[in-house]
Design an enzyme around this catalytic site. Structure first.
Site, PDB file in Angstrom:
ATOM      1  N   SER A 257       0.780  -1.239   0.000  1.00 13.83           N
ATOM      2  CA  SER A 257       0.000   0.000   0.000  1.00 13.83           C
ATOM      3  C   SER A 257       0.812   1.289   0.000  1.00 13.83           C
ATOM      4  O   SER A 257       0.247   2.368  -0.127  1.00 13.83           O
ATOM      5  CB  SER A 257      -0.959   0.013   1.199  1.00 13.83           C
ATOM      6  N   LYS A 302      -5.845   4.449   8.496  1.00 10.41           N
ATOM      7  CA  LYS A 302      -4.762   5.240   7.914  1.00 10.41           C
ATOM      8  C   LYS A 302      -5.071   6.731   7.934  1.00 10.41           C
ATOM      9  O   LYS A 302      -4.176   7.546   8.164  1.00 10.41           O
ATOM     10  CB  LYS A 302      -4.469   4.753   6.496  1.00 10.41           C
TER      11      LYS A 302
END
Length: 365
Positions: A257, A302
Site C-alpha cells: 500500500s 490510515k
C-alpha cells in the site's frame, strides 16, 4: 441479610461472573488500529527513506507520508470483552480473523507474503516514477515462484527470464499463462529462458545476457475448481534494470500500500522544486508499473493515523473514497486519485493554494 442487600450482592456477583466469562471466552476476531506514518521525503531511524545515487537530485520540503495499519497477530486470541471494547472504540476496528488471515494463514506466512508485496511495490513505484519522467527502464518477464511438487520444479527457477513459450515471444507476465493454457493437461510446453545466474551475471556487468536454454515441461491439471486447465506450476512477474540506483530504506513494513507515496517521493527528489509546496500530505495506494493506483485495506485507520501526525491532505485511492469519507477526521481533506498523474495534478493544486478544483472523496466515491 436484608432483601435489598442480597439483591445487590447477587447482581454484583452476576456482573463479575459475566465479566469473567467475557475475559475467558475467545472470539474469532482480530483488531486493526492506526500504525506509524513515515515521511518518504525524510529520515527513518536516522537515515533517508529514499536514497538515490548516480543521478542528480534536488532538495525537498514538506511531507509525503506513507501510512500503515497495526493488526493483532495470527495467533492472538481475542476475548469477548476486548472485542466489545474494540467495537466501541472510535480509532480501532474489529474484523473477522479470517479477513486478515484467510485459510488458516500463519503469522510467518503472512509476514513473508507482506514482505514480498512490499518489495514488489517498491519496484513498481520506481518504474512508475521514472516512466512519468520519461526515463527509460529495461523490463523483462521472469519466473517469480515455482510451486513445490509441480511439473516446473527443478526445471525452472525463480529469476529465470522467460523469453518465449512455444515459440511465442513473452512481453508480459500474463502471456505465459495464455500460452500454457492452450494445452491440455499431459501435453508438453516449450520454454526458452535465460537462466537466473546468467541474467544476474549480465546485470552485474551491465551487459545483455545471451545464454539461453530450451526447457520442455509436461503440463498437469490444475487442482482448483472450475473448468479443467493445464498448468506448469509457476507464477510469472516482471523484473527491471534501472539506469541509476534507487534504494528505499524502511524496515518492519509490509504489504503493497505504500507504492503511490514511494513513487511520488522518488519523483519529487528527481525534479526541481517541491511537490507539496511545504504542505503536509499523506496518502496510500498500491501502484503498478503504468502508474495505476489501486485500493488498500484499513483506510479508516490510515486517515486517523495521518491526521494524528498533522496531515492536511490525504491522497486516497478512488475505490477507497466512499469508505474513507464516511468518517473523515476533522481537518483532513480526502483527495481522490486513480493514477500517479491524478496525484501529481492534485499536488500542483495543493502547493499553489488553489484547492477548489481538487477531486475530493464523498460517501458515493
Amino acid at each position: 441479610m436484608p432483601r435489598r442487600t442480597a439483591t445487590m450482592l447477587a447482581s454484583t456477583l452476576t456482573l463479575i461472573a459475566i465479566l469473567c466469562a467475557g475475559v475467558l471466552i475467545p472470539v474469532p476476531y482480530s483488531e486493526m488500529s492506526p500504525g506509524p506514518t513515515v515521511n518518504t521525503l525524510g529520515k527513518h531511524d536516522g537515515e533517508p527513506v529514499l536514497q538515490i545515487s548516480g543521478r542528480k537530485t534536488y532538495p525537498t520540503t514538506g511531507h509525503l507520508n506513507m501510512t500503515t495499519v497495526r493488526v493483532t497477530s495470527a495467533d492472538y486470541k481475542m476475548n469477548l470483552v476486548e472485542a466489545v471494547y474494540g467495537w466501541l472504540a472510535h480509532d480501532n476496528k474489529v474484523v473477522p480473523h479470517d479477513t486478515l488471515y484467510p485459510d488458516g494463514k500463519t503469522e510467518e506466512q503472512s509476514t513473508q507474503e507482506n514482505a514480498e508485496e512490499f518489495s514488489q511495490s517498491q519496484e513498481s513505484a520506481k518504474v512508475a516514477a521514472l516512466k512519468q519522467l520519461d526515463i527509460p527502464v529495461k523490463s523483462w518477464v521472469i519466473v517469480s515462484t515455482v510451486v513445490k511438487g509441480s511439473p516446473a520444479e527443478g526445471k525452472l527457477h525463480a529469476g529465470d527470464v522467460i523469453k518465449s513459450v512455444d515459440g511465442t515471444v513473452i512481453k508480459a507476465p500474463e502471456d505465459v499463462a495464455k500460452q500454457v493454457t492452450k494445452h491440455k493437461p499431459g501435453e508438453n510446453v516449450d520454454f526458452v529462458i535465460v537462466p537466473a545466474k546468467a541474467q544476474a551475471a549480465a546485470e552485474k556487468k551491465n551487459t545483455t545476457a545471451t545464454e539461453t536454454q530450451k526447457i520442455t515441461i509436461t503440463t498437469a491439471k490444475s487442482d482448483d475448481s472450475g473448468e479443467e486447465r493445464a498448468i506448469v506450476g509457476i507464477s510469472a512477474g516482471t523484473d527491471h534494470t534501472f539506469p541509476f540506483t534507487i534504494d528505499i530504506k524502511l524496515a518492519d513494513v509490509g504489504g503493497p500500500s505504500a507504492g503511490l507515496m514511494f513513487a511520488l517521493g522518488i519523483y519529487d527528489k528527481l525534479t526541481p522544486g517541491n511537490l507539496t509546496g511545504g504542505k503536509f500530505v499523506a496518502g496510500t495506494g498500491t501502484i503498478d508499473d503504468s502508474g495505476k493506483v489501486g485500493p488498500i485495506g484499513g483506510i479508516e485507520m490510515k486517515t486517523v493515523g495521518a491526521r494524528g501526525k498533522g496531515a492536511q491532505y490525504f491522497l486516497t485511492p478512488k475505490d477507497n473514497c466512499a469508505a474513507a469519507a464516511k468518517d473523515t477526521p476533522d481537518g483532513l481533506t480526502l483527495v481522490k486519485v486513480d493514477t500517479i498523474e491524478d496525484a501529481l495534478g492534485a499536488l500542483k493544486d495543493i502547493r499553489s493554494g488553489d484547492t477548489s478544483a481538487l477531486p475530493k472523496c464523498t460517501t458515493k466515491g
